[in-house]
Every structure is written in C-alpha cells, then in structure tokens.
Motif scaffolding. Structure first.
Motif, PDB file in Angstrom:
ATOM      1  N   GLU A 130       0.885  -1.180   0.000  1.00 11.46           N
ATOM      2  CA  GLU A 130       0.000   0.000   0.000  1.00 11.46           C
ATOM      3  C   GLU A 130       0.918   1.223   0.000  1.00 11.46           C
ATOM      4  O   GLU A 130       1.056   1.916   0.999  1.00 11.46           O
ATOM      5  N   ILE A 131       1.527   1.483  -1.118  1.00 14.33           N
ATOM      6  CA  ILE A 131       2.735   2.305  -1.187  1.00 14.33           C
ATOM      7  C   ILE A 131       2.474   3.798  -1.065  1.00 14.33           C
ATOM      8  O   ILE A 131       3.069   4.490  -0.222  1.00 14.33           O
ATOM      9  N   HIS A 132       1.592   4.328  -1.886  1.00 17.51           N
ATOM     10  CA  HIS A 132       1.491   5.781  -2.050  1.00 17.51           C
ATOM     11  C   HIS A 132       0.391   6.429  -1.228  1.00 17.51           C
ATOM     12  O   HIS A 132       0.362   7.654  -1.093  1.00 17.51           O
ATOM     13  N   GLY A 133      -0.516   5.655  -0.686  1.00 16.24           N
ATOM     14  CA  GLY A 133      -1.607   6.213   0.101  1.00 16.24           C
ATOM     15  C   GLY A 133      -2.592   5.130   0.485  1.00 16.24           C
ATOM     16  O   GLY A 133      -2.546   4.004  -0.028  1.00 16.24           O
ATOM     17  N   LYS A 134      -3.490   5.460   1.393  1.00 17.31           N
ATOM     18  CA  LYS A 134      -4.453   4.474   1.884  1.00 17.31           C
ATOM     19  C   LYS A 134      -5.333   3.966   0.745  1.00 17.31           C
ATOM     20  O   LYS A 134      -5.896   4.754  -0.025  1.00 17.31           O
ATOM     21  N   GLY A 135      -5.422   2.655   0.638  1.00 19.65           N
ATOM     22  CA  GLY A 135      -6.243   2.041  -0.397  1.00 19.65           C
ATOM     23  C   GLY A 135      -5.619   2.049  -1.774  1.00 19.65           C
ATOM     24  O   GLY A 135      -6.251   1.613  -2.740  1.00 19.65           O
ATOM     25  N   ASP A 136      -4.379   2.503  -1.885  1.00 20.46           N
ATOM     26  CA  ASP A 136      -3.690   2.596  -3.180  1.00 20.46           C
ATOM     27  C   ASP A 136      -2.695   1.440  -3.286  1.00 20.46           C
ATOM     28  O   ASP A 136      -1.633   1.464  -2.663  1.00 20.46           O
ATOM     29  N   PHE A 137      -3.035   0.435  -4.077  1.00 20.73           N
ATOM     30  CA  PHE A 137      -2.197  -0.753  -4.207  1.00 20.73           C
ATOM     31  C   PHE A 137      -1.518  -0.818  -5.575  1.00 20.73           C
ATOM     32  O   PHE A 137      -1.194  -1.900  -6.056  1.00 20.73           O
ATOM     33  N   GLU A 138      -1.294   0.328  -6.164  1.00 19.47           N
ATOM     34  CA  GLU A 138      -0.578   0.392  -7.436  1.00 19.47           C
ATOM     35  C   GLU A 138       0.850   0.867  -7.183  1.00 19.47           C
ATOM     36  O   GLU A 138       1.078   1.828  -6.443  1.00 19.47           O
ATOM     37  N   LEU A 167       3.887 -18.399   6.399  1.00 24.34           N
ATOM     38  CA  LEU A 167       3.554 -17.609   7.582  1.00 24.34           C
ATOM     39  C   LEU A 167       3.894 -16.166   7.221  1.00 24.34           C
ATOM     40  O   LEU A 167       5.069 -15.803   7.124  1.00 24.34           O
ATOM     41  N   ALA A 168       2.877 -15.359   6.966  1.00 27.32           N
ATOM     42  CA  ALA A 168       3.095 -13.997   6.466  1.00 27.32           C
ATOM     43  C   ALA A 168       3.448 -13.054   7.608  1.00 27.32           C
ATOM     44  O   ALA A 168       2.793 -13.043   8.652  1.00 27.32           O
ATOM     45  N   ARG A 169       4.480 -12.268   7.385  1.00 30.77           N
ATOM     46  CA  ARG A 169       4.902 -11.258   8.356  1.00 30.77           C
ATOM     47  C   ARG A 169       4.545  -9.883   7.793  1.00 30.77           C
ATOM     48  O   ARG A 169       5.099  -9.448   6.790  1.00 30.77           O
ATOM     49  N   LEU A 170       3.600  -9.205   8.437  1.00 32.28           N
ATOM     50  CA  LEU A 170       3.126  -7.903   7.976  1.00 32.28           C
ATOM     51  C   LEU A 170       3.773  -6.819   8.837  1.00 32.28           C
ATOM     52  O   LEU A 170       3.510  -6.745  10.037  1.00 32.28           O
ATOM     53  N   ASP A 171       4.607  -5.996   8.235  1.00 25.60           N
ATOM     54  CA  ASP A 171       5.329  -4.992   9.014  1.00 25.60           C
ATOM     55  C   ASP A 171       5.681  -3.797   8.133  1.00 25.60           C
ATOM     56  O   ASP A 171       5.183  -3.654   7.026  1.00 25.60           O
ATOM     57  N   ASN A 172       6.547  -2.928   8.639  1.00 25.13           N
ATOM     58  CA  ASN A 172       7.070  -1.761   7.923  1.00 25.13           C
ATOM     59  C   ASN A 172       5.972  -0.812   7.426  1.00 25.13           C
ATOM     60  O   ASN A 172       5.631  -0.805   6.239  1.00 25.13           O
ATOM     61  N   PRO A 173       5.432   0.021   8.322  1.00 30.39           N
ATOM     62  CA  PRO A 173       4.414   0.995   7.898  1.00 30.39           C
ATOM     63  C   PRO A 173       4.961   1.956   6.843  1.00 30.39           C
ATOM     64  O   PRO A 173       6.118   2.378   6.926  1.00 30.39           O
ATOM     65  N   PRO A 174       4.153   2.318   5.856  1.00 32.39           N
ATOM     66  CA  PRO A 174       4.602   3.286   4.843  1.00 32.39           C
ATOM     67  C   PRO A 174       4.686   4.693   5.427  1.00 32.39           C
ATOM     68  O   PRO A 174       4.057   5.002   6.445  1.00 32.39           O
ATOM     69  N   ALA A 175       5.431   5.549   4.764  1.00 31.26           N
ATOM     70  CA  ALA A 175       5.627   6.916   5.256  1.00 31.26           C
ATOM     71  C   ALA A 175       4.313   7.678   5.359  1.00 31.26           C
ATOM     72  O   ALA A 175       4.125   8.493   6.272  1.00 31.26           O
ATOM     73  N   TRP A 176       3.370   7.417   4.445  1.00 37.53           N
ATOM     74  CA  TRP A 176       2.113   8.170   4.453  1.00 37.53           C
ATOM     75  C   TRP A 176       1.268   7.893   5.693  1.00 37.53           C
ATOM     76  O   TRP A 176       0.353   8.675   6.013  1.00 37.53           O
ATOM     77  N   SER A 177       1.552   6.784   6.404  1.00 30.45           N
ATOM     78  CA  SER A 177       0.748   6.433   7.582  1.00 30.45           C
ATOM     79  C   SER A 177       1.121   7.264   8.809  1.00 30.45           C
ATOM     80  O   SER A 177       0.481   7.138   9.848  1.00 30.45           O
ATOM     81  N   ARG A 178       2.157   8.117   8.673  1.00 30.69           N
ATOM     82  CA  ARG A 178       2.593   8.979   9.778  1.00 30.69           C
ATOM     83  C   ARG A 178       2.642  10.423   9.295  1.00 30.69           C
ATOM     84  O   ARG A 178       3.190  10.699   8.219  1.00 30.69           O
ATOM     85  N   ALA A 179       2.110  11.333  10.086  1.00 28.88           N
ATOM     86  CA  ALA A 179       2.135  12.748   9.705  1.00 28.88           C
ATOM     87  C   ALA A 179       3.562  13.247   9.554  1.00 28.88           C
ATOM     88  O   ALA A 179       3.852  14.099   8.710  1.00 28.88           O
ATOM     89  N   ALA A 180       4.473  12.693  10.363  1.00 31.70           N
ATOM     90  CA  ALA A 180       5.877  13.108  10.314  1.00 31.70           C
ATOM     91  C   ALA A 180       6.679  12.311   9.299  1.00 31.70           C
ATOM     92  O   ALA A 180       7.901  12.465   9.221  1.00 31.70           O
ATOM     93  N   GLY A 181       6.013  11.459   8.538  1.00 27.72           N
ATOM     94  CA  GLY A 181       6.729  10.660   7.548  1.00 27.72           C
ATOM     95  C   GLY A 181       7.719   9.716   8.200  1.00 27.72           C
ATOM     96  O   GLY A 181       7.395   9.042   9.178  1.00 27.72           O
ATOM     97  N   ASP A 182       8.938   9.693   7.680  1.00 25.30           N
ATOM     98  CA  ASP A 182       9.977   8.810   8.209  1.00 25.30           C
ATOM     99  C   ASP A 182      10.905   9.521   9.188  1.00 25.30           C
ATOM    100  O   ASP A 182      12.010   9.042   9.459  1.00 25.30           O
ATOM    101  N   ALA A 183      10.473  10.657   9.723  1.00 31.05           N
ATOM    102  CA  ALA A 183      11.333  11.427  10.628  1.00 31.05           C
ATOM    103  C   ALA A 183      11.734  10.617  11.855  1.00 31.05           C
ATOM    104  O   ALA A 183      12.849  10.747  12.364  1.00 31.05           O
ATOM    105  N   ALA A 184      10.830   9.765  12.337  1.00 29.23           N
ATOM    106  CA  ALA A 184      11.120   8.944  13.516  1.00 29.23           C
ATOM    107  C   ALA A 184      11.666   7.574  13.135  1.00 29.23           C
ATOM    108  O   ALA A 184      11.818   6.706  13.992  1.00 29.23           O
ATOM    109  N   GLY A 185      11.934   7.367  11.849  1.00 27.13           N
ATOM    110  CA  GLY A 185      12.437   6.078  11.381  1.00 27.13           C
ATOM    111  C   GLY A 185      11.408   5.353  10.543  1.00 27.13           C
ATOM    112  O   GLY A 185      10.199   5.566  10.695  1.00 27.13           O
ATOM    113  N   THR A 186      11.882   4.493   9.672  1.00 21.83           N
ATOM    114  CA  THR A 186      10.976   3.789   8.758  1.00 21.83           C
ATOM    115  C   THR A 186      10.176   2.693   9.448  1.00 21.83           C
ATOM    116  O   THR A 186       9.216   2.180   8.868  1.00 21.83           O
ATOM    117  N   LEU A 187      10.565   2.326  10.663  1.00 28.15           N
ATOM    118  CA  LEU A 187       9.831   1.286  11.391  1.00 28.15           C
ATOM    119  C   LEU A 187       8.909   1.868  12.456  1.00 28.15           C
ATOM    120  O   LEU A 187       8.310   1.116  13.228  1.00 28.15           O
TER     121      LEU A 187
END
Length: 211
Positions: A130-138, A167-187
């Motif tokens: 879900e790279i570029h925004g919520k609900g955007d899987f392109e 066994l699927a491991r779901l992690d690494n939130p995208p930058a758009w999911s945080r108002a501060a982007g990756d300022a606090a780290g990509t994880l």
C-alpha cells in the motif's frame, strides 16, 4: 437412587479437593507475605520471580505454586499419543519479495522443498504493497505502473506449487501512515492503527486459506 448417591459423592470429592487446593494456596501466600519482608527471603523471591516489588514477588510465587498444585502430570506412557506429529516442523525466513526474476523465486522454493522445509516466514511489507496512500495498491515507482500485489501473488502461487506453507509477516508501515513521515524512522508505528488493520484485512481477504 444408588447411581445418584455415587454421583453426589464424586461431586463432593471434587469440590472438597478444589477447596483444599484454594485453601492451601491461600495459606502459602500468607507464609510468603510473612517471609517476603525478611531480607534474605526477599532476595530469594527476587531471584525466583525476577520481580522488583515485594507484592509482585509474592504474586509470582503464588502463581507458580497454583500451577504446580493444579497442573496435570505429563503422559509418559510408552505409547502415549503425541500431538502435531503430522506437521512438518521445519521452516525458514525468506525475503523473496526482493527477487526481481520469477525464476529465482521458483528455484529457491524448489530448493527449500527438496531440503525438507515445509513452511516459510515471508515478509509482506506494508510499505511495499500500500505504497502511495491508503487504499492505493498500485506501484508507481516504476514505468509503467503495475499492481503492488503481483510479486506477492507470485510468491504465494509458487509456494503452493512446491507444497510450502506461508507464515506472512506484515510490518514496515509506509511513510504516508505517519504525519511526520519517516522522521522517527521507517519502522515507527502508524498514527492510526486502524490503517494497519485495514491493510491486514486486505491481505487476509486476498489470500484467505492460502497463507
């Protein structure tokens, strides 16, 4: 009448045994409370439970005592049934999403199958789906754009072909999911955990029964 009497007697024995266990546990807790304020005993309780406060040490020992009093003895008979013996216990971590060529993914899964592995723990990074925004899987990081699900569909398909469970491991939130982007780290966690829940639902809905 005789049957009812036997049933009542058995029920009374079970009730009495349960009450005895509770009373014994309560008595043990009282003793522990008395000993906990003794410095040498207090240190012993610390080493046993790892708890800092006296109250938590006593609670920890009480819990251990209750488990010891109520747990069932292990089955050690020569022919006692063993659970899950039909499940392949061998698995390995994989990062197949990093492979650009389908043939490389296929070869790795074939080798894992030949080596006797029955399952893989495979990453499904949120930021890569879900790279570029919520609900955007392109995936528009390349030209031409393509579905971000393609590489993961390939992994699931090839794993099934080789009899390997995922066994699927779901992690690494995208930058758009945080108002501060990756300022606090990509994880760093997302600002709204419902966004992650929606992503999990999307993965589960797409691969239900397959991973």
């Amino acid at each position: 009448m005789k049957t009812q009497s036997v049933a009542l007697l058995r029920r009374w024995k079970v009730t009495r045994r349960s009450a005895s266990i509770v009373l014994l546990a309560a008595f043990a807790l009282l003793i522990l409370l008395a000993l906990a304020f003794n410095s040498s005993w207090s240190r012993g309780l610390y080493y046993l439970t790892g708890e800092e406060s006296i109250v938590e040490r006593v609670k920890g020992v009480g819990a251990l005592t209750l488990i010891w009093l109520t747990q069932r003895p292990p089955q050690i008979d020569a022919f006692a049934p063993m659970p899950h013996i039909d499940v392949n216990p061998y698995g390995v971590n994989t990062f197949l999403q990093l492979e650009a060529e389908e043939e490389n993914v296929r070869r790795q899964l074939e080798m894992l199958h030949a080596a006797g592995f029955g399952w893989i723990r495979q990453e499904f990074p949120w930021e890569d789906i879900e790279i570029h925004g919520k609900g955007d899987f392109e995936d528009r990081r390349t030209v031409p754009p393509k579905s971000a699900w393609l590489k993961y569909a390939r992994i699931v398909d090839l794993a099934e072909e080789n009899g390997i469970q995922i066994l699927a491991r779901l992690d690494n939130p995208p930058a758009w999911s945080r108002a501060a982007g990756d300022a606090a780290g990509t994880l760093a966690p997302p600002d709204n955990f419902d966004d992650f829940g929606d992503f999990v639902a999307a993965v589960a809905g797409r691969y239900c029964g397959r991973i």
